[in-house]
Scaffold this motif. Structure first.
Motif, PDB file in Angstrom:
ATOM      1  N   LEU A 515       0.835  -1.199   0.000  1.00  0.00           N
ATOM      2  CA  LEU A 515       0.000   0.000   0.000  1.00  0.00           C
ATOM      3  C   LEU A 515       0.870   1.249   0.000  1.00  0.00           C
ATOM      4  CD1 LEU A 515      -2.857  -0.846   2.546  1.00  0.00           C
ATOM      5  CD2 LEU A 515      -2.916  -0.944   0.057  1.00  0.00           C
ATOM      6  N   HIS A 516       0.474   2.195  -0.847  1.00  0.00           N
ATOM      7  CA  HIS A 516       1.022   3.541  -0.777  1.00  0.00           C
ATOM      8  C   HIS A 516      -0.092   4.453  -0.284  1.00  0.00           C
ATOM      9  CE1 HIS A 516       4.703   3.052  -3.660  1.00  0.00           C
ATOM     10  NE2 HIS A 516       4.669   2.133  -2.712  1.00  0.00           N
ATOM     11  N   TYR A 517       0.306   5.568   0.298  1.00  0.00           N
ATOM     12  CA  TYR A 517      -0.675   6.459   0.915  1.00  0.00           C
ATOM     13  C   TYR A 517      -0.508   7.863   0.351  1.00  0.00           C
ATOM     14  CZ  TYR A 517      -1.069   2.589   4.194  1.00  0.00           C
ATOM     15  OH  TYR A 517      -1.254   1.352   4.752  1.00  0.00           O
ATOM     16  N   GLN A 518      -1.627   8.474  -0.061  1.00  0.00           N
ATOM     17  CA  GLN A 518      -1.605   9.849  -0.548  1.00  0.00           C
ATOM     18  C   GLN A 518      -2.390  10.722   0.429  1.00  0.00           C
ATOM     19  OE1 GLN A 518      -3.415  10.755  -4.380  1.00  0.00           O
ATOM     20  NE2 GLN A 518      -1.932  12.403  -4.716  1.00  0.00           N
ATOM     21  N   PRO A 519      -1.721  11.666   1.026  1.00  0.00           N
ATOM     22  CA  PRO A 519      -2.409  12.520   1.996  1.00  0.00           C
ATOM     23  C   PRO A 519      -3.437  13.436   1.334  1.00  0.00           C
ATOM     24  CG  PRO A 519      -0.040  12.525   2.371  1.00  0.00           C
ATOM     25  CD  PRO A 519      -0.265  11.880   1.038  1.00  0.00           C
ATOM     26  N   ALA A 520      -4.457  13.799   2.100  1.00  0.00           N
ATOM     27  CA  ALA A 520      -5.423  14.839   1.741  1.00  0.00           C
ATOM     28  C   ALA A 520      -5.246  15.974   2.746  1.00  0.00           C
ATOM     29  CB  ALA A 520      -6.841  14.290   1.784  1.00  0.00           C
ATOM     30  N   VAL A 521      -5.189  17.205   2.240  1.00  0.00           N
ATOM     31  CA  VAL A 521      -4.834  18.341   3.103  1.00  0.00           C
ATOM     32  C   VAL A 521      -5.952  19.367   3.117  1.00  0.00           C
ATOM     33  CG1 VAL A 521      -2.394  17.962   2.573  1.00  0.00           C
ATOM     34  CG2 VAL A 521      -3.703  19.657   1.274  1.00  0.00           C
ATOM     35  N   SER A 522      -5.869  20.246   4.097  1.00  0.00           N
ATOM     36  CA  SER A 522      -6.826  21.350   4.188  1.00  0.00           C
ATOM     37  C   SER A 522      -6.456  22.425   3.179  1.00  0.00           C
ATOM     38  CB  SER A 522      -6.810  21.931   5.609  1.00  0.00           C
ATOM     39  OG  SER A 522      -7.582  23.122   5.662  1.00  0.00           O
ATOM     40  N   LEU A 523      -7.462  22.974   2.505  1.00  0.00           N
ATOM     41  CA  LEU A 523      -7.225  24.053   1.537  1.00  0.00           C
ATOM     42  C   LEU A 523      -7.353  25.429   2.179  1.00  0.00           C
ATOM     43  CD1 LEU A 523      -9.100  22.732  -1.641  1.00  0.00           C
ATOM     44  CD2 LEU A 523      -6.669  22.603  -1.096  1.00  0.00           C
ATOM     45  N   THR A 723      -7.971  28.543  -6.199  1.00  0.00           N
ATOM     46  CA  THR A 723      -9.269  28.705  -6.853  1.00  0.00           C
ATOM     47  C   THR A 723     -10.323  27.825  -6.199  1.00  0.00           C
ATOM     48  OG1 THR A 723      -8.190  29.209  -8.958  1.00  0.00           O
ATOM     49  CG2 THR A 723     -10.486  28.504  -9.046  1.00  0.00           C
ATOM     50  N   LEU A 724      -9.989  26.613  -5.894  1.00  0.00           N
ATOM     51  CA  LEU A 724     -10.945  25.693  -5.277  1.00  0.00           C
ATOM     52  C   LEU A 724     -11.286  26.119  -3.854  1.00  0.00           C
ATOM     53  CD1 LEU A 724      -9.362  22.404  -6.650  1.00  0.00           C
ATOM     54  CD2 LEU A 724     -11.690  23.176  -7.120  1.00  0.00           C
ATOM     55  N   ALA A 725     -10.289  26.660  -3.140  1.00  0.00           N
ATOM     56  CA  ALA A 725     -10.558  27.156  -1.785  1.00  0.00           C
ATOM     57  C   ALA A 725     -11.535  28.323  -1.824  1.00  0.00           C
ATOM     58  CB  ALA A 725      -9.247  27.559  -1.112  1.00  0.00           C
ATOM     59  N   GLY A 728     -15.055  27.304  -1.974  1.00  0.00           N
ATOM     60  CA  GLY A 728     -15.598  26.722  -0.764  1.00  0.00           C
ATOM     61  C   GLY A 728     -15.218  25.278  -0.551  1.00  0.00           C
ATOM     62  N   CYS A 729     -14.362  24.750  -1.447  1.00  0.00           N
ATOM     63  CA  CYS A 729     -13.887  23.371  -1.290  1.00  0.00           C
ATOM     64  C   CYS A 729     -12.897  23.338  -0.135  1.00  0.00           C
ATOM     65  CB  CYS A 729     -13.236  22.900  -2.584  1.00  0.00           C
ATOM     66  SG  CYS A 729     -12.632  21.208  -2.520  1.00  0.00           S
ATOM     67  N   GLY A 730     -13.106  22.437   0.822  1.00  0.00           N
ATOM     68  CA  GLY A 730     -12.305  22.469   2.034  1.00  0.00           C
ATOM     69  C   GLY A 730     -11.100  21.560   2.041  1.00  0.00           C
ATOM     70  N   ILE A 731     -11.092  20.520   1.231  1.00  0.00           N
ATOM     71  CA  ILE A 731     -10.020  19.529   1.297  1.00  0.00           C
ATOM     72  C   ILE A 731      -9.494  19.276  -0.105  1.00  0.00           C
ATOM     73  CG2 ILE A 731      -9.383  17.184   2.031  1.00  0.00           C
ATOM     74  CD1 ILE A 731     -11.813  17.243   3.894  1.00  0.00           C
ATOM     75  N   GLY A 732      -8.177  19.118  -0.244  1.00  0.00           N
ATOM     76  CA  GLY A 732      -7.557  18.878  -1.546  1.00  0.00           C
ATOM     77  C   GLY A 732      -6.585  17.711  -1.496  1.00  0.00           C
ATOM     78  N   GLN A 733      -6.368  17.133  -2.641  1.00  0.00           N
ATOM     79  CA  GLN A 733      -5.486  15.967  -2.758  1.00  0.00           C
ATOM     80  C   GLN A 733      -4.836  16.033  -4.125  1.00  0.00           C
ATOM     81  OE1 GLN A 733      -7.693  12.374  -2.091  1.00  0.00           O
ATOM     82  NE2 GLN A 733      -5.893  11.039  -2.036  1.00  0.00           N
ATOM     83  N   GLY A 734      -3.519  15.835  -4.221  1.00  0.00           N
ATOM     84  CA  GLY A 734      -2.870  15.863  -5.522  1.00  0.00           C
ATOM     85  C   GLY A 734      -1.374  16.023  -5.403  1.00  0.00           C
ATOM     86  N   TYR A 735      -0.707  15.997  -6.548  1.00  0.00           N
ATOM     87  CA  TYR A 735       0.755  16.061  -6.573  1.00  0.00           C
ATOM     88  C   TYR A 735       1.294  17.402  -6.056  1.00  0.00           C
ATOM     89  CZ  TYR A 735       1.053  11.726  -9.288  1.00  0.00           C
ATOM     90  OH  TYR A 735       0.990  10.422  -9.698  1.00  0.00           O
TER      91      TYR A 735
END
Length: 758
Positions: A515-523, A723-725, A728-735
């Motif tokens: 398993l690899h894990y990708q964090p999700a962070v607050s925007l 832009t997403l923040a 009103g988008c609260g959480i983001g995930q990506g490179y």
């Protein structure tokens, strides 16, 4: 078993000794050694051990029980015929070589005639293909044609002279006629047997038929000689009888050693049987010979005219049969071979041995984007594309290769005698390029492409039949489609779903999955890690680290995704539970794990999740299970109940890749989901494209309207995150924040985030 081996070796030795005996006799006889009396004595004597051998072998076939019930019954009658012939040979030796009695009929003649009915019944009882009523009528008529043709020959040589000869006693005439009539029955039985068998005739049957044929020839010669000058042993018909006897030995021996396999009706192929035509040619040959004895008028010319007329009719019928056969195996639209001929050619390909250093190949071709053309522009356009594809196939393959249409937009090509695999790949690539050529139909320019699967048959290909080879090509073709279409794919064992499924399940058991894990962070504010998503990888011992795209689709097709998903959930819960106890500040980290649609449908889903949480000690209120839109679209009552039970445990539910399917908004309200994850395809152009911005903004507002947490996947730049923040988008995930990482790096990232928060 030991007794069987001894019996087998004894049978082999008897056959070998009989062959040596016959060979030594032929050297003696054809070398003209010995006096006439010695030749006569030895000729009559040699018949006895040969007859004894095939009689004992026949008896062994019946008693040993290796054959089917039908075959055993047939060989029971054939063995009785062998016994009659053995008695006849012994009697003839005593009468002709010892007693020197020159009477007719001799005692042996009764047993020679008794041979016929038993052999006749045995041949007719031999197992053969199942036939329809019409087929049986046609085969009976063909067999009667053969019998009538033989009758004409027998009438001219034996029966006719007996009828007009008034000086022969009645009982001699009856016995003289019995032999050719018996031979006529054997010819009828042989014709029936041969024409009831389709495809390749087994060697034992071939030798049996050849033996009886030699006996019939020798019997006719015997009757002719007996009628004109009297027969004694040591003359040339004995060579035919001896040859036929040894063929009976070989036929019985092969049947004794091998088990009979009933013919497969599904693999029976229609063939043109030439026996009736041969019989007609033989009969008219006799008539032509007789015509020379008649005056040209009236019978001579009429006989010759009848021969010519019949020959022309037969020739025309042969062309009609050929034409009908071609129509039956030709696709009418493209003129290529149809599915029947392709299946036959592939079966022939796999049945024949491949020469060392050479190989053959089967290519399955499926036209990409054909259905939209057919649906949009009509069948005329579709037919034009199919016809053009047929022309393209012919332009690429060699003269000895076969191209065919299997149906719809699927074609096949059979390549023979190739030097190597590269040659097959070159042909496949040329076909890909040739099928890209646009088709012009009036004002339309129609373009299609092709996906091609290539299966290779080489000298080392063992136990591969036609169906298996076509299946390999089919698997390769669909692999080509999955890889982007307009290309070819060579079959490898990895493409076989059964093999790959077994290998994947073994990988789970052997701990090859990681398993690899990708964090999700607050925007909003500092991008602290709020949770991690568990992503499975396959650490393949030969192919290295494989991404989910290389095996998840297969796992879903075969059902292996269920044990795979359970392993992922258990391992992820165990790992994050460990972090929560060892990494300072990681107590509140959420864990996201994907559930496949097949897992959601499992009746024991709630029990499985409950058991894993209990075993790993992971808190249910820190677990997020992600489901796909296919589950959201058509949830049944049982699915809703299972998801609600999970939600009642405190587990959060997320809709993954939202916007890629056809989600119904009513189901978002009906299902107990708490999180909405925006698919990365809507994030890519959110900064520069107003339309993409409006769609992403609408999805965020939609999620907020349903009181859902909104997570944006695939964020790669700071501008996208900002832009997403703002939406009103609260959480983001990506490179832009974190790539998927092994457990050790993920733990380090959690530790760094915790330190920064302090």
């Amino acid at each position: 078993m030991a007794e069987n081996r001894v019996a087998d070796r004894t049978a082999d030795a008897a056959v070998g000794a009989t062959g040596v005996l016959l060979a030594a006799f032929l050297v003696f006889y054809l070398g003209h050694w010995g006096s006439e009396e010695e030749r006569r004595f030895l000729t009559n004597l040699v018949h006895i051990p040969i007859a004894l051998t095939y009689t004992l072998l026949g008896l062994s076939i019946v008693l040993r029980g290796r054959q089917t019930a039908g075959m055993s019954r047939a060989w029971g009658f054939i063995t009785a015929a062998f016994f009659c012939r053995l008695i006849a040979q012994i009697s003839w030796f005593i009468e002709d070589s010892i007693l020197r009695e020159a009477r007719f009929p001799a005692f042996a003649d009764h047993w020679f005639i008794a041979f016929v009915p038993f052999m006749f019944v045995g041949l007719l009882m031999m197992p053969a293909d199942r036939r329809s009523r019409i087929d049986r009528i046609k085969l009976t008529l063909d067999a009667l044609i053969v019998a009538v043709g033989t009758f004409i020959v027998l009438w001219y040589l034996l029966l006719g002279p007996l009828v007009v000869n008034d000086g022969v006693p009645l009982y001699q005439s009856v016995y003289s006629a019995a032999l050719p009539v018996g031979d006529l029955l054997l010819v009828l039985a042989l014709a029936m047997l041969l024409m009831r068998r389709s495809g390749v005739v087994d060697q034992a049957l071939t030798m049996l038929v050849a033996a009886v044929t030699l006996f019939v020839i020798a019997d006719i010669a015997y009757g002719y000689i007996q009628m004109h000058s009297g027969f004694s042993g040591g003359r040339w018909p004995d060579l035919f009888w001896l040859g036929g006897g040894y063929l009976l030995v070989l036929a019985a021996h092969r049947t004794y050693r091998l088990n009979y396999n009933p013919p497969d009706p599904a693999k029976r192929r229609a063939t043109v049987n030439w026996l009736p035509y041969g019989a007609i040619a033989l009969a008219y040959g006799v008539l032509g010979y007789m015509a020379r004895e008649q005056g040209i008028y009236p019978l001579g010319g009429m006989i010759l005219g009848a021969i010519l007329l019949t020959a022309l009719v037969i020739t025309r019928q042969m062309y009609v049969l050929r034409e009908n056969h071609d129509l039956a195996v030709t696709d009418p639209l493209t003129g290529l071979a149809n599915r029947t001929r392709i299946n036959d050619r592939v079966a022939d390909l796999t049945a024949a041995p491949v020469r060392p250093g050479r190989l053959s190949a089967v290519l399955l071709i499926d036209l990409d984007r054909f259905k939209p053309i057919n649906d949009t522009y009509g069948h005329e356009a579709g037919d034009a594309v199919l016809q053009a594809a047929g022309v393209a196939l012919r332009s690429v393959i060699r003269g000895g290769d076969t191209a065919g249409r299997l149906g719809g937009d699927e074609f096949a090509v059979i390549l023979r005698d190739l030097p190597d695999v590269v040659a097959a790949e070159r042909v496949a690539q040329r076909l890909v390029e040739a099928l890209r050529t646009p088709v012009v139909l009036g004002d339309l320019v129609l373009s299609v492409e092709a996906s091609i699967g290539v299966a290779v048959l080489g000298p080392d290909s063992s136990e591969v039949d036609g169906d298996h080879l076509l299946r390999q090509a089919d698997l390769a073709m669909y692999a080509a489609k999955r890889s982007g279409r307009s290309r070819y794919q060579l079959y490898t064992p990895d493409l076989d779903a059964g093999t790959r499924d077994a290998r994947l399940r073994q990988a789970i058991a052997d701990d090859e999955l990681v398993l690899h894990y990708q964090p999700a962070v607050s925007l909003h504010g500092r991008p602290e890690i709020l949770g991690v998503e568990a992503l499975v990888r396959w650490n393949h011992p030969e192919r290295g680290l494989l991404m989910p795209g290389a095996f998840i689709e297969l796992a879903e097709e075969t059902g292996a995704v269920v044990p795979l998903g359970q392993w992922v959930l258990r391992e992820a819960c165990r790992q994050v539970a460990e972090w929560r106890s060892t990494v300072a500040g990681a107590e509140q980290v959420m864990l996201s794990v994907n559930l496949s649609p097949l897992q959601v449908k499992q009746a024991d889903l709630v029990d499985v999740v409950t058991g894993i949480l209990a075993d790993t000690g992971f808190a249910a209120d820190h677990l997020v299970l992600e489901i796909t839109e296919s589950v959201v679209l058509e949830p049944d009552e049982a699915t809703i109940a299972r998801l609600q039970a999970l939600r009642d445990m405190g587990i959060q539910l997320a809709v993954d890749d939202f916007g890629t399917g056809y989600s119904a908004l009513s189901y978002l309200q009906q299902l107990p989901v708490t999180i909405l994850k925006i698919d990365r395809s809507y994030i890519r152009d959110v900064v520069d494209d107003q339309r993409a911005w409006r769609i992403a903004d609408a999805i965020v507002r939609l999620g907020l309207a349903f009181d859902l947490h909104v997570v944006a996947e695939g964020i790669e730049t700071a501008e996208q995150a900002r832009t997403l923040a703002e939406m009103g988008c609260g959480i983001g995930q990506g490179y832009h924040f974190h790539r998927p990482m092994p457990p050790s790096q993920a733990a380090e990232a959690l530790s760094v985030t915790t330190t920064a928060r302090r």
